[in-house]
Enzyme design. Sequence first.
Site, PDB file in Angstrom:
ATOM      1  N   SER A  92       8.571  18.712 -27.166  1.00 59.02           N
ATOM      2  CA  SER A  92       9.260  19.922 -27.579  1.00 59.02           C
ATOM      3  C   SER A  92      10.353  20.284 -26.567  1.00 59.02           C
ATOM      4  CB  SER A  92       8.239  21.058 -27.755  1.00 59.02           C
ATOM      5  OG  SER A  92       8.761  22.118 -28.503  1.00 59.02           O
TER       6      SER A  92
ATOM      7  N   ASP B  83       7.660  18.808 -39.898  1.00 61.03           N
ATOM      8  CA  ASP B  83       7.434  19.710 -38.763  1.00 61.03           C
ATOM      9  C   ASP B  83       8.208  20.985 -39.048  1.00 61.03           C
ATOM     10  OD1 ASP B  83       7.380  21.076 -36.343  1.00 61.03           O
ATOM     11  OD2 ASP B  83       7.956  19.364 -35.119  1.00 61.03           O
TER      12      ASP B  83
ATOM     13  N   HIS C 299       3.792  19.998 -35.307  1.00 62.95           N
ATOM     14  CA  HIS C 299       4.588  19.935 -34.085  1.00 62.95           C
ATOM     15  C   HIS C 299       3.825  19.336 -32.911  1.00 62.95           C
ATOM     16  CE1 HIS C 299       8.166  21.045 -31.881  1.00 62.95           C
ATOM     17  NE2 HIS C 299       7.478  21.727 -30.985  1.00 62.95           N
TER      18      HIS C 299
END
Length: 274
Positions: A102, A223, A252
């Site tokens: 991320s 996602d 995610h």
Amino acid sequence: MDTLCECGGGLVDALNTKIYGNGTQTIVLSHGFGTDQTVWQYLVPFLAYYFKVVVFDLVFSPNVDPNLYDPKKYSSFDFYAQDLICILDQLSVKKSIYVGHSMSAMIGFKAAIRRPELFEHLVLLSGSPRYLNEKGYNGGFRRSDLNSIFKDMHQNFTGWVQSFAPRAISVNNITAIAKFERSLGRMQPEIALSVAKTVFLSDLRTVLPQVRVPSTIIQSEKDIIVPKSVAFYMKRKLGGRARVKILKTQGHFPQLTAYPLLSHVLKRVLCTSE
């Protein structure tokens, strides 16, 4: 910026850095917003068989002294990248494989531009350089979406955590949802909001062409936070130095919900000549 390294070995301890395995190659795992190093718990035993594995907590983690988080200093990704570089220097790591989840995908890009010799391969898991939609670019969020998120975080942080966690996980995995909800909920609300604004309002698209380190972009098929199209956008901007691997899963956090599949992909990417 370099003042962070004046702490000597202090940053390694302050960010709870841990090392597993005895491999000759070093792999660094860096978590994203709302989690800590335990998000890698299923991958570490597998990776430690092949590598020396380095994990640590980002400065906003509830496991870290909150006095170390300066909202002005960490309003961009530069100091996060500097923290990463400092840890590698303090551990005397000369070359590493970096796996960033991320927001840590962009931290890795920033660090690799500044010190490319420290990285032989970047793995970007569920990463995005820009979350806001713009003409010709689908980042996944409208500005009104983000304003609503920030408002909910400010007004009722606990309620927002309880609604956001299952949507981010996206699959019916009670253990993964509980783990993310617990780690996100342990953040101080004002720190969480500050970090969320830094992440969701960032625009690092111009950074991508500056990256010279070979990269692998790994993205779930679906996602809600990062559309699949973002992976291919990053590949185009990175040029021939990047490839994309799409996981046939949702959510995610594939390191929590699809770790056997992710382990298989990582092995093919990092441990073979494919």
